[in-house]
Design a protein around this motif. Structure first.
Motif, PDB file in Angstrom:
ATOM      1  N   UNK A 116       1.076  -0.960   0.053  1.00 17.77           N
ATOM      2  CA  UNK A 116      -0.068   0.059  -0.048  1.00 17.77           C
ATOM      3  C   UNK A 116       0.880   1.210   0.132  1.00 17.77           C
ATOM      4  N   UNK A 117       0.232   2.285  -0.696  1.00 15.45           N
ATOM      5  CA  UNK A 117       0.941   3.632  -0.414  1.00 15.45           C
ATOM      6  C   UNK A 117       0.144   4.744   0.478  1.00 15.45           C
ATOM      7  N   UNK A 118       0.793   5.758   0.780  1.00 20.27           N
ATOM      8  CA  UNK A 118      -0.052   6.439   1.871  1.00 20.27           C
ATOM      9  C   UNK A 118      -1.223   6.995   1.265  1.00 20.27           C
ATOM     10  N   UNK A 119      -1.308   7.583  -0.111  1.00 25.63           N
ATOM     11  CA  UNK A 119      -2.489   8.127  -0.588  1.00 25.63           C
ATOM     12  C   UNK A 119      -3.672   6.979  -0.421  1.00 25.63           C
ATOM     13  N   UNK A 120      -3.357   5.971  -0.800  1.00 26.51           N
ATOM     14  CA  UNK A 120      -4.444   4.813  -0.905  1.00 26.51           C
ATOM     15  C   UNK A 120      -4.741   4.576   0.531  1.00 26.51           C
ATOM     16  N   UNK A 121      -3.815   4.260   1.485  1.00 31.36           N
ATOM     17  CA  UNK A 121      -4.260   3.954   2.856  1.00 31.36           C
ATOM     18  C   UNK A 121      -5.211   5.034   3.359  1.00 31.36           C
ATOM     19  N   UNK A 122      -4.878   6.518   3.223  1.00 31.25           N
ATOM     20  CA  UNK A 122      -5.659   7.542   3.719  1.00 31.25           C
ATOM     21  C   UNK A 122      -6.983   7.611   2.869  1.00 31.25           C
ATOM     22  N   UNK A 123      -6.921   7.153   1.565  1.00 30.17           N
ATOM     23  CA  UNK A 123      -8.486   7.122   1.256  1.00 30.17           C
ATOM     24  C   UNK A 123      -9.209   6.180   1.505  1.00 30.17           C
ATOM     25  N   UNK A 124      -8.593   4.902   1.892  1.00 28.74           N
ATOM     26  CA  UNK A 124      -9.577   3.974   2.429  1.00 28.74           C
ATOM     27  C   UNK A 124      -9.745   4.186   4.015  1.00 28.74           C
ATOM     28  N   UNK A 125      -9.068   4.919   4.582  1.00 31.25           N
ATOM     29  CA  UNK A 125      -9.432   5.159   5.816  1.00 31.25           C
ATOM     30  C   UNK A 125     -10.533   6.270   6.120  1.00 31.25           C
ATOM     31  N   UNK A 126     -10.496   7.241   5.192  1.00 31.83           N
ATOM     32  CA  UNK A 126     -11.510   8.041   4.999  1.00 31.83           C
ATOM     33  C   UNK A 126     -12.869   7.707   4.722  1.00 31.83           C
ATOM     34  N   UNK A 127     -13.029   6.473   4.034  1.00 31.36           N
ATOM     35  CA  UNK A 127     -14.118   5.922   3.829  1.00 31.36           C
ATOM     36  C   UNK A 127     -15.101   5.521   4.997  1.00 31.36           C
ATOM     37  N   UNK A 128     -14.436   5.404   6.319  1.00 32.21           N
ATOM     38  CA  UNK A 128     -14.980   4.941   7.420  1.00 32.21           C
ATOM     39  C   UNK A 128     -15.622   6.171   8.081  1.00 32.21           C
ATOM     40  N   UNK A 129     -15.139   7.693   7.694  1.00 31.90           N
ATOM     41  CA  UNK A 129     -15.754   8.665   8.287  1.00 31.90           C
ATOM     42  C   UNK A 129     -16.879   9.223   7.570  1.00 31.90           C
ATOM     43  N   UNK A 130     -18.130   9.419   8.366  1.00 27.50           N
ATOM     44  CA  UNK A 130     -19.366   9.823   7.802  1.00 27.50           C
ATOM     45  C   UNK A 130     -19.176  11.390   7.131  1.00 27.50           C
ATOM     46  N   UNK A 131     -20.069  11.451   5.911  1.00 30.02           N
ATOM     47  CA  UNK A 131     -19.923  12.541   5.249  1.00 30.02           C
ATOM     48  C   UNK A 131     -20.212  14.034   6.059  1.00 30.02           C
ATOM     49  N   UNK A 132     -21.021  13.864   7.006  1.00 27.75           N
ATOM     50  CA  UNK A 132     -21.141  14.949   7.813  1.00 27.75           C
ATOM     51  C   UNK A 132     -20.176  15.337   8.875  1.00 27.75           C
ATOM     52  N   UNK A 133     -19.212  14.286   9.103  1.00 24.22           N
ATOM     53  CA  UNK A 133     -17.904  14.568   9.987  1.00 24.22           C
ATOM     54  C   UNK A 133     -17.098  15.265   8.923  1.00 24.22           C
ATOM     55  N   UNK A 134     -16.842  14.748   7.892  1.00 27.61           N
ATOM     56  CA  UNK A 134     -15.973  15.147   6.797  1.00 27.61           C
ATOM     57  C   UNK A 134     -16.074  16.671   6.368  1.00 27.61           C
ATOM     58  N   UNK A 135     -17.313  17.006   6.347  1.00 28.62           N
ATOM     59  CA  UNK A 135     -18.049  18.394   6.006  1.00 28.62           C
ATOM     60  C   UNK A 135     -17.827  19.522   7.213  1.00 28.62           C
ATOM     61  N   UNK A 136     -17.478  18.913   8.483  1.00 27.49           N
ATOM     62  CA  UNK A 136     -17.276  19.771   9.648  1.00 27.49           C
ATOM     63  C   UNK A 136     -16.067  20.901   9.394  1.00 27.49           C
ATOM     64  N   UNK A 137     -16.201  21.839   9.797  1.00 21.67           N
ATOM     65  CA  UNK A 137     -14.980  22.826   9.677  1.00 21.67           C
ATOM     66  C   UNK A 137     -14.037  22.438  10.501  1.00 21.67           C
ATOM     67  N   UNK A 138     -12.808  22.739  10.427  1.00 21.11           N
ATOM     68  CA  UNK A 138     -11.625  22.305  11.370  1.00 21.11           C
ATOM     69  C   UNK A 138     -11.867  23.348  12.659  1.00 21.11           C
ATOM     70  N   UNK A 139     -12.428  24.336  12.622  1.00 22.87           N
ATOM     71  CA  UNK A 139     -12.728  25.280  13.887  1.00 22.87           C
ATOM     72  C   UNK A 139     -13.744  24.622  14.715  1.00 22.87           C
TER      73      UNK A 139
END
Length: 165
Positions: A116-139
């Protein structure tokens, strides 16, 4: 000032009360990066309106560029690079829904040799995070006090996580 800073309130206090020019933050920003997302605003800088998804996608793009740049390096070098690249956003979703599966995926795939390469590991991991959490501002983030900890540290396991503590 250097050491013992656990929040932006600590930075604000030290800068205003001790008349120092700045502050260095280590462990706290690694373990809870979103809690420091508004630090530049303490000095009057305009803050970008980034979401967690903006941050992780920008980092994934950076990973792709670094992996391409280093494709002719040794396997040992690329393995070390992969581990460092996936460690950076490891706690981006701390305290949020999907964080445990996100971190588990990074731990599991980040330590497998070669495949595995880092970019695909992170893309795979991101699939576990709900869309509403992804859309949350970092603040917007969960307080460090509300995140489950063990022996004063955020729950972690494996050499990847011990390396960033």
């Amino acid at each position: 000032t250097n050491g013992g800073i656990k929040s932006t309130e600590d930075i604000h206090h030290r800068v205003n009360e001790t008349n120092v020019m700045g502050a260095m933050v280590g462990r706290s920003v690694i373990n809870h990066p979103c809690s420091f997302s508004h630090v530049d605003g303490l000095w009057g800088d305009t803050l970008p309106k980034w979401t967690r998804e903006d941050v992780i996608l920008a980092h994934i793009q950076y990973c792709k560029e670094e992996e391409e740049r280093c494709k002719d390096q040794s396997d040992k070098f690329r393995t070390a690079l992969r581990k460092k690249l996936v460690a950076v956003p490891f706690s981006l979703f701390a305290g949020e829904d999907g964080n445990n599966a996100y971190q588990r995926t990074i731990r599991k795939l980040g330590n497998k040799p070669g495949r595995h390469i880092a970019s695909t590991i992170l893309q795979g991991a991101l699939a576990h995070v709900p869309l509403e959490v992804r859309a949350k501002p970092i603040t917007e983030f969960s307080s460090l006090d509300s995140i489950q900890t063990y022996s004063e540290y955020i729950q972690r396991s494996g050499p990847l996580q011990r390396a960033v503590l």
